[in-house]
Design an enzyme around this catalytic site. Structure first.
Site, PDB file in Angstrom:
ATOM      1  N   ASP A  23       0.883  -1.167   0.000  1.00 22.70           N
ATOM      2  CA  ASP A  23       0.000   0.000   0.000  1.00 22.70           C
ATOM      3  C   ASP A  23       0.920   1.216   0.000  1.00 22.70           C
ATOM      4  O   ASP A  23       1.555   1.525   1.010  1.00 22.70           O
ATOM      5  CB  ASP A  23      -0.893  -0.032   1.248  1.00 22.70           C
ATOM      6  CG  ASP A  23      -1.713   1.249   1.427  1.00 22.70           C
ATOM      7  OD1 ASP A  23      -1.632   2.146   0.571  1.00 22.70           O
ATOM      8  OD2 ASP A  23      -2.438   1.342   2.446  1.00 22.70           O
ATOM      9  N   ASP A 210     -12.829   5.527   2.426  1.00 21.17           N
ATOM     10  CA  ASP A 210     -11.400   5.607   2.775  1.00 21.17           C
ATOM     11  C   ASP A 210     -11.017   7.022   3.200  1.00 21.17           C
ATOM     12  O   ASP A 210     -10.903   7.926   2.378  1.00 21.17           O
ATOM     13  CB  ASP A 210     -10.566   5.162   1.558  1.00 21.17           C
ATOM     14  CG  ASP A 210      -9.066   5.111   1.861  1.00 21.17           C
ATOM     15  OD1 ASP A 210      -8.635   5.656   2.899  1.00 21.17           O
ATOM     16  OD2 ASP A 210      -8.328   4.527   1.043  1.00 21.17           O
TER      17      ASP A 210
END
Ligand code: ADP
Ligand code: MG
Length: 618
Positions: A23, A210
């Site tokens: 990520d 998110d």
């Protein structure tokens, strides 16, 4: 066409070698892998922590630090400390002009559509190189913690990333010495971490919320037969947990009757307050009142007041959710699952308001700052062919693309893309009045087309006379389920069009494919540095062309000294173009740019900026 199997999809003979999931975040980055028990796990190398702040510091002595250590320099050495580089990845200066003040380091304004560069000391860095430094750190941490070489990865990007931002992420991986098997959308990875989408028989519509440090996005995804389709995305690229911290600091300044401008002159103190605010925000997970002091300043806050402070920001995210649903043509009742991602979704009020809006409990069992990396590791495992239960789809084993200036390969359909697929990009000419454009189609992973396999070549003829940079040539690749690639070139202003068809898999064996993949891994570093040099050279050539033309047309508006100085600088640039030193080329371009900028402004002439819009093929 090949099934995704270990050798074809990965090009590796070492079947045991693991693939990590990464990520690469705006604020924090991290890496995860699948442990021998088949569970995804995040890597915490030598107790350094799971999250690696996405910050790079360049020391005077040429030393480079990444992560927590680098973060310290944000206060003491801001000009040499690069943060939020993800915001610049795959972007041109024109894309970021409106928020350039956000960065404390120097982003080069070259007034063109080419990708941004950052100047630190005497050196020029592309966001790709800077991201590569972060990825390299993650790679090393993984290798150190797992005691095995790590060469292959799946990297995540936001669902709203465009083609150029995705390609930049791939390139960063390559430069870090990683074979990037696939670029996966962050919301897709987060869903996988919760096991959503792993069952090929289920059809679901989900919302992924998110909220990170500085960015917010919400995506509505539809999952069918194990395929994730993004129905809509919405958000705000300048809204996140940092805003919560700022709201707290402002509150304390107010309560202590302080003058903000006065106070912020003391950078150290301002930073201390910011860190205290962040700690306070996190503390509300398990306590309802914080009451502390920094020097003479009382830092007091209770949870209810905190909620009031952040309410407008959270409300903004809910508005984005509403818009995302609307854009997807759906209503709340259509959403089957809601997944929470990003460190800031730990905030109780955020969870509550999202659950209330979607009228259902949200998925928040996993660490929200880890889910994306965990899901990326699962995707990596699927690609490695380790999950027999998962449907393997037809994919294209080698990338497909065209030749651009300097003999570079511009990938249009990346390898491992599911078939059928279509993709396209827009190009332009580099010379005034250019009537023909050569379009050469290649297959392979190397940065220079001469190392790849040529599939076709044709001319788009009869482009009407226009200045360089004006024609808009759309090149579209359509790869159908039978493995036939249709290439279409269309000049939008005139409608001039040309089409060809090829079968990329014709005349190539699996062994040859494997060899090509292996070669690309062995030559990755060299390839990327060559590409960067060629790109710098091409930019320099374009620059000399435009400036010389500018001088011809506008000599009357400049005085003798200006003309001769400009000519000297152009000569200097031509000279360094052959030097093979990319930093020197960039420095000379920058110099010429700075010098000629006032002329263009003076003349209100858009020639320089327009002539350089868009990528040109030849
Ligand atoms: P990004 O995806 O942008 O890289 P992250 O998902 O790592 O960012 O989120 C970072 C943000 O999460 C920071 O603003 C941080 O303060 C916030 N955060 C981390 N833990 C908590 C917590 N317990 N409560 C509230 N916010 C938190
Ligand atoms: Mg994130």
């Amino acid at each position: 066409m090949a099934k995704v199997s270990i050798n074809l999809a990965t090009g590796s003979l070492q079947k045991e070698e693991l693939i990590v999931g990464i990520d690469l975040g705006t604020t924090n980055s991290l890496v995860a892998f699948i442990d021998p028990d088949k569970d995804p796990k995040v890597i915490n190398d030598a107790g350094k922590g799971v999250l690696v702040p996405s910050v790079v510091h360049f020391g005077q002595a040429g030393d480079i630090t990444v992560g927590n250590e680098a973060k310290e320099y944000l206060i003491t050495d801001p000009q040499n400390t690069v943060f939020s580089v993800k915001r610049l990845l795959g972007r041109s200066y024109n894309d970021i002009e409106n928020y350039k003040d956000f960065f404390s380091y120097k982003v080069i304004d070259d007034n063109t559509e080419s990708l941004v560069k950052i100047k630190v000391g005497d050196k020029f860095y592309t966001p790709i190189e800077l991201s590569a430094l972060i990825l390299k750190e993650l790679k090393e941490r993984a290798e150190h913690a797992l005691k095995t070489p790590v060469n292959r990865a799946v990297i995540t990007v936001p669902a709203y990333f465009n083609d150029s931002q995705r390609q930049a992420t791939r390139d960063a991986g390559k430069l870090a010495g990683l074979d990037v098997l696939r670029i996966v959308n962050e919301p897709t990875a987060a869903s996988l971490a919760y096991g959503i989408g792993l069952n090929p028989d289920e059809t679901k519509t989900i919302a992924v919320y998110d909220l990170g440090g500085g960015t917010f996005d919400v995506s509505i995804l539809q999952i069918q037969n194990g395929i994730f389709e993004v129905l809509s995305t919405n958000g705000d690229t300048f809204l996140g947990g940092d805003d919560f911290d700022r709201a707290i600091v402002d509150y304390w300044i107010d309560k202590n009757n302080l003058d903000k401008n006065e106070l912020f002159k003391n950078r150290e103190l301002a930073q201390q307050l910011r860190l205290k605010a962040e700690a306070t925000k996190k503390a509300f997970a398990h306590q309802s009142l914080v009451n502390e002091k920094i020097g003479d300043i009382w830092c007091t806050l209770d949870r209810n007041t905190f909620n009031e402070l952040i309410l407008p920001k959270v409300q903004q995210t809910i508005d984005c959710c509403r818009n995302a649903l609307k854009d997807a043509g759906l209503s709340i009742a259509d959403i089957d699952e809601v997944v929470m991602v990003g460190g800031s979704t730990r905030t109780t009020l955020v969870k509550k308001m999202v659950a209330d809006f979607f009228e259902r409990p949200v998925h928040d069992d996993l660490n929200p700052d880890e889910v994306v990396a965990l899901g990326a590791a699962i995707q990596a495992d699927i690609l490695a062919g380790n999950r027999r239960d998962i449907l393997l789809l037809d994919v294209t084993p080698l990338s497909l693309g065209i030749e651009t200036m300097g003999g570079l390969m511009d990938v249009i359909i990346p390898r491992n893309s599911k078939v059928p697929t279509k993709a396209g990009r827009q190009y332009t000419t580099s010379i005034d009045g250019q009537a023909n454009m050569k379009i050469a189609v290649y297959q392979g992973e190397r940065d220079l087309v001469k190392e790849n396999r040529k599939l076709a070549e044709f001319d788009l003829k009869g482009i009407p006379g226009m200045p360089a940079g004006f024609p808009k040539v759309d090149i579209n690749f359509l790869l159908n389920a039978d493995g036939i690639l249709k290439i279409q070139a269309l000049e939008l202003r005139s409608g001039v069009k040309q089409e060809v068809e090829v079968t990329p898999t014709y005349g190539i064996t699996d062994d040859q494919v494997e060899q090509m993949l292996m070669d690309s891994i062995t030559h990755a570093q060299d390839d990327v540095s060559q590409r960067m040099l060629i790109e710098a050279r091409t930019e320099g050539e374009q620059m000399t062309y435009t400036v010389e033309r500018f001088l011809q047309k506008n000599a009357a508006y400049l005085d003798i000294d200006e003309i001769s100085s400009t000519q000297k600088k152009v000569e200097k640039l031509k000279e360094v173009l052959t030097s093979g030193d990319k930093d020197l080329i960039h420095k000379t371009i920058d110099d010429l740019n700075e010098y000629t900028r006032p002329f263009a402004e003076r003349l209100m002439d858009v020639a320089i900026s327009t002539a350089m819009k868009g990528k040109s093929i030849e």
